[in-house]
Design an enzyme around this catalytic site. Structure first.
Site, PDB file in Angstrom:
ATOM      1  N   GLU A 200     -33.332   8.690  20.006  1.00 52.48           N
ATOM      2  CA  GLU A 200     -33.879   9.882  20.643  1.00 52.48           C
ATOM      3  C   GLU A 200     -34.174  10.863  19.508  1.00 52.48           C
ATOM      4  OE1 GLU A 200     -32.883  13.637  23.556  1.00 52.48           O
ATOM      5  OE2 GLU A 200     -31.433  12.793  22.164  1.00 52.48           O
TER       6      GLU A 200
ATOM      7  N   ASP B  21     -28.180   9.188  20.640  1.00 47.45           N
ATOM      8  CA  ASP B  21     -28.507  10.525  21.116  1.00 47.45           C
ATOM      9  C   ASP B  21     -28.681  11.502  19.958  1.00 47.45           C
ATOM     10  OD1 ASP B  21     -28.606  12.505  23.384  1.00 47.45           O
ATOM     11  OD2 ASP B  21     -26.849  13.295  22.336  1.00 47.45           O
TER      12      ASP B  21
END
Length: 731
Positions: free
Chosen positions: A462, A409
Site C-alpha cells: 500500500e 500497510d
C-alpha cells in the site's frame, strides 16, 4: 547459613537478579563437600524436598532469617539429582512443583532457528527436560529479548503473578530465559521487567505470544494445541505460475463486521468457514484479503494498531480455528491475503513501547520514532533484532498459517522520514534527504526472504507516492514487492465518477491518465475500506443522480474497473451496493439483497468476477502489449473505448464505457481485426435493472476506417453502462 548470604541471593530477594542459576537450585558447597539446595518461595511456611518420581522424602528444608528463603544440605553427595518441592503456604494451602532451577541445560539451549524463524526459539516454547533415559518432564521454555533490563521474571497463573517467584536468567546476549516445568497449553503469562533505573515496569505481553487475551488482562497465553490437520495439500503444492498473468479478484474483508448474529456478536472463525467460504466461492473471487488478524487492543483501530504480531486475534476464536478457516478457503481454491502492519505500533503499556525501560523497538528520537498522524511508535529499522523480529513474523504467517500474500500497510510512511511532518519535525538521512534508508533496506530484505523461501506467496504494497520501483525486483534496485496498490487510479476514478455526468466531459483526462503509468508497476486497483469510512460514504452514496442513475453509474464504474488493466480489489459490501457507510460495530446491510437494485448489483459483481476469470484477454495486464486505446478523447460523449489482448494475441476483447445517461444507437469504433464480435457483458441489461437499450449482440466488422484502423463496427452504446465484446474470429 552465611554461605548463602551472598550478592546473588540478595539480588533474588530484591527481585533484581540476572543469574538465578548461580544461587538457586542445587549447588556445590563453596567451602565444604556435598551439595546444597537453595529455594526462594516468599509466601512459603515450609518446604519439603521429594524425589522426582516418588513421594520419598529427601529433606525438610530450613528457613533462613530471610522470609521465603529455604535451604537444605547433603554433605555426602557429590552427584546432582532431580527433585520436587512440596510447599506449604502460610494460608495452609499445599502445592507440589518441580523446581525450574535444576534444569539449566533446558533453559539455555536455544532451539535451532534462522533469523527468519526466530519465533521457533523466542517467546513460549513447549519442550521437555530429561530426567533419565526413560523419564522427562514437559513444560514451557520462556525467552524474551530485553537487553537493558536489570532483571526479568515470568509471571502468570502458575505463580499467582508474583514476580519474585520465577526470575529469569541472562547469559549476556540480551535474552532472558527460563524453563518452567508443568506449564503447558493454555497458561496465562506476562513478563515482569525491572529497568536499569530500578523501576518495575507494567507487565509486558510476550512479543512472540501466539495468543493474547482481550481487555482487561491482555495476558499472553501459551499455545501448543496443534490439533488442526491441514487438508490443503493440493493448494500449497500447486504449480508455481506467473501471478501477473493470472486473474486476481480480491474481496477485502473485516471479519468482525462482514455478517453478525442476531445479538450483534461477530461470527467465529468456524462460523465463517460455514458462511463466508461458500459465499466467496459462489461470487467468483480468487482471493480474500483480511484486515489485520494480528492481535490488537482497540476495536476501533480495525487491527491497524497491533500489539501482538504473532497472535491471531482471540475475538473470533483460537489460532487452530483460524487455520481451519484458511484451510477451507484453500480447499475452495481461494487464496488468503492478510494485511500486515510493520510500519508502526501503539504505545499501550503492555506492548513493545519502552519495552525494557529503553527504546528497544522504536526509534529513540520522536522526530523519527513517533508517528504524528496515527499517534503511534515507529519501528527502528536500523536495529538488527527489530528487523529479524518483523521478518520472522512475516515468515511465521506464511509457514504456520499457510497465508498466501502479505499486503504491507502504510509503506509510504516507512519510506519517507518527513511523512506527515512539517519542516523541523523530522531528521534528514545521512545525505540530507527524506528517504529512510533503513526502512528501504528492511523492505528489500523482507521481499527477498518471502520470494526466495515461499515462491507461491507474494507481497503487496500500500504505497501512495511515486517512489520508483516498488514492485520491481531488488536486483533492479526496486523494493521487491510483487504488487502495488494503484492509489492514483483510485483517486482519479473516484473523483471522476462522483461528478454529475454533465460535467464529466471536462474531466476525461482523469480516466485516461492512468494508462500513462499503468505498466510502470504491477498494480492492484483498490476500492478498499478506506474509501467507505470517515464521512466518505458508501460507494453507492458517492454516485450522482436519482436512484436509477446512481446504480447505473455504479454498474458502469464496476465494469470499467474490471476492464481496466490491473488486479481487482473491492471491499466487502461494494458487491451489493452497501447503503450505509461501513462501521466495524455492525453487520453489512444484507437485507438490501431483497431490493431489486441492490440484488442486481450483487448479480453483476458475481458475473464480472466469473467473466474476468474466464476471459483470457483480461488477464494480461502487466504489459503494454496487452492493451490498446481505441478512443480515449471522446470527451464530448464521455466514452472510453479500448482493446485488451491475451499474451499471445490469439484472443482479444473490446471494452466500451459510457459515463453519461445519453445512449448512442450508431457509435462507430475501429477494431483490431476483421470478423465478428459478440457482446459478453452489458451492465445496462434488464436483468441488472438496466434499460436494455442495446438489442444487438453480434456485430460484423465493416471495411470502414475509424480510429486509425481499417475495420470498424457500429455499436449500440447504452446509457451509463460498460460493455465488453469478444472477438469470435473471422466472420
Amino acid at each position: 547459613m552465611h554461605l548463602i548470604k551472598n550478592a546473588l541471593i540478595k539480588d533474588v530477594v530484591d527481585t533484581q537478579c540476572s543469574d538465578p542459576f548461580g544461587c538457586l537450585g542445587l549447588q556445590a558447597h563453596t567451602n565444604k563437600k556435598g551439595l546444597m539446595l537453595t529455594v526462594w518461595q516468599p509466601e512459603a511456611a515450609s518446604i519439603r524436598v521429594l524425589a522426582i518420581d516418588s513421594d520419598k522424602l529427601l529433606a525438610d528444608m530450613t528457613q533462613t532469617d530471610e522470609n521465603g528463603l529455604f535451604f537444605a544440605e547433603w554433605p555426602s553427595l557429590a552427584e546432582r539429582f532431580h527433585y520436587r518441592l512440596e510447599i506449604t503456604y502460610h494460608s495452609g494451602d499445599r502445592h507440589v512443583m518441580v523446581d525450574p532451577y535444576q534444569f539449566p541445560s533446558t533453559t539455555f539451549v536455544d532451539p535451532e532457528h534462522h533469523q527468519a524463524s526466530l519465533y521457533k526459539s523466542q517467546g513460549a516454547i513447549q519442550t521437555r527436560a530429561s530426567i533419565t533415559k526413560k523419564l522427562s518432564i514437559q513444560g514451557t521454555r520462556f525467552a524474551v529479548y530485553a537487553p537493558a533490563a536489570r532483571s526479568v521474571s515470568v509471571v502468570g497463573d502458575f505463580n499467582s503473578w508474583d514476580g519474585r517467584t520465577h526470575p529469569m536468567s541472562s547469559n549476556g546476549d540480551g535474552i532472558w530465559r527460563l524453563f518452567v516445568p508443568d506449564v503447558n497449553h493454555g497458561a496465562r503469562y506476562k513478563f515482569e521487567i525491572r529497568a536499569r533505573s530500578g523501576d518495575i515496569l507494567p507487565h509486558r505481553s510476550d512479543p512472540y505470544a501466539q495468543r493474547i487475551e482481550q481487555y482487561p488482562s491482555f495476558a499472553s497465553v501459551t499455545c501448543f494445541d496443534h490439533k488442526h490437520a491441514w487438508q490443503d495439500e493440493k493448494w500449497v503444492t500447486r504449480p508455481i505460475t506467473d501471478l501477473y498473468e493470472q486473474p486476481m479478484s480480491i474481496y477485502e474483508l473485516h471479519l468482525g463486521s462482514w455478517r453478525r448474529k442476531d445479538d450483534n456478536q461477530p461470527l467465529t472463525y468456524l462460523e465463517l468457514v460455514d458462511q463466508l467460504v461458500p459465499y466467496i466461492e459462489e461470487m467468483g473471487y480468487t482471493h480474500v484479503e483480511l484486515l489485520p488478524v494480528t492481535e490488537y487492543p482497540f476495536d476501533g483501530s480495525w487491527g491497524y494498531q497491533p500489539v501482538g504480531l504473532y497472535a491471531v486475534t482471540s475475538r473470533f476464536g483460537t489460532p487452530e480455528e483460524f487455520k481451519a478457516l484458511v484451510d477451507a478457503l484453500h480447499q475452495a481454491n481461494i487464496g488468503v491475503i492478510m494485511d500486515w502492519v510493520p510500519a508502526h505500533f501503539p504505545a499501550d503499556s503492555h506492548g513493545l513501547a519502552n519495552f525494557d525501560g529503553s527504546k528497544q523497538y522504536e526509534y529513540p528520537d520522536p522526530k523519527k520514532g513517533w508517528h504524528p498522524e496515527w499517534n503511534s511508535l515507529i519501528y527502528d529499522f536500523g536495529k538488527e533484532h527489530v528487523v529479524n523480529y518483523l521478518i520472522s513474523n512475516a515468515v511465521y504467517w506464511l509457514e504456520e498459517f499457510h497465508i498466501d500474500g502479505l499486503r504491507v500497510d502504510a509503506v509510504a510512511s516507512m519510506l519517507y522520514l518527513d511523512y506527515s511532518r512539517e519542516d523541523g519535525e523530522w531528521i534528514p538521512n545521512k545525505d540530507g534527504g527524506n528517504h529512510n534508508y533503513e526502512a528501504i533496506d528492511f523492505l528489500r530484505r523482507l521481499n527477498e526472504t518471502v520470494y526466495l523461501n515461499h515462491p507461491r506467496c507474494f507481497t503487496v504494497a500500500e504505497e501512495s507516492t511515486a517512489f520508483p520501483g516498488v514492485s520491481k525486483p531488488t536486483y533492479m534496485n526496486g523494493l521487491g514487492f510483487g504488487f502495488k496498490w494503484n492509489m492514483g487510479w483510485m483517486n482519479d476514478s473516484l473523483d471522476y465518477i462522483k461528478k454529475d455526468p454533465i460535467y464529466r466531459q471536462h474531466h476525461q483526462g482523469e480516466l485516461s491518465f492512468s494508462m500513462v503509468y499503468a505498466f510502470d508497476e504491477q498494480f492492484v486497483l483498490p476500492i478498499s475500506h478506506d474509501e467507505v469510512v470517515h464521512g466518505k460514504g458508501s460507494m453507492i452514496a458517492k454516485m450522482p443522480g436519482d436512484s436509477w442513475q446512481k446504480f447505473a453509474n455504479l454498474r458502469a464504474f464496476s465494469a470499467y474497473m474490471y476492464f481496466h488493466p490491473g488486479k481487482k480489489l473491492n471491499f466487502m459490501g461494494n458487491e451489493f451496493a452497501q447503503g450505509q457507510e461501513w462501521s466495524h460495530e455492525r453487520s453489512l446491510d444484507w437485507h438490501l439483497l431483497d431490493v431489486a437494485l441492490h440484488k442486481a448489483q450483487h448479480a453483476l459483481s458475481k458475473d464480472l468476477n466469473h467473466l474476468y476469470q474466464n476471459q483470457t484477454s483480461l488477464h494480461y495486464d502487466h504489459s503494454p502489449q496487452g492493451f490498446e486505446w481505441i478512443s480515449y478523447d471522446d470527451s464530448a460523449n464521455s466514452i472510453l473505448a479500448f482493446a485488451r489482448f491475451a499474451k499471445n494475441r490469439s484472443e482479444h476483447s473490446i471494452a466500451v464505457v459510457n459515463f453519461t445517461p445519453m445512449p448512442h444507437g450508431q457509435y462507430r469504433i475501429g477494431v483490431p481485426q476483421a470478423g465478428r464480435y459478440q457482446v459478453i457483458m452489458d451492465t445496462d441489461a434488464t436483468h441488472y435493472t438496466g434499460s436494455g437499450f442495446a438489442s444487438t449482440q453480434i456485430y460484423d466488422t465493416q471495411a470502414v476506417a475509424s480510429h486509425g484502423r481499417e475495420q470498424s463496427i457500429e455499436l449500440q452504446v447504452p446509457p451509463l453502462a460498460g460493455i465488453l465484446l469478444r472477438w469470435l474470429g473471422e466472420a
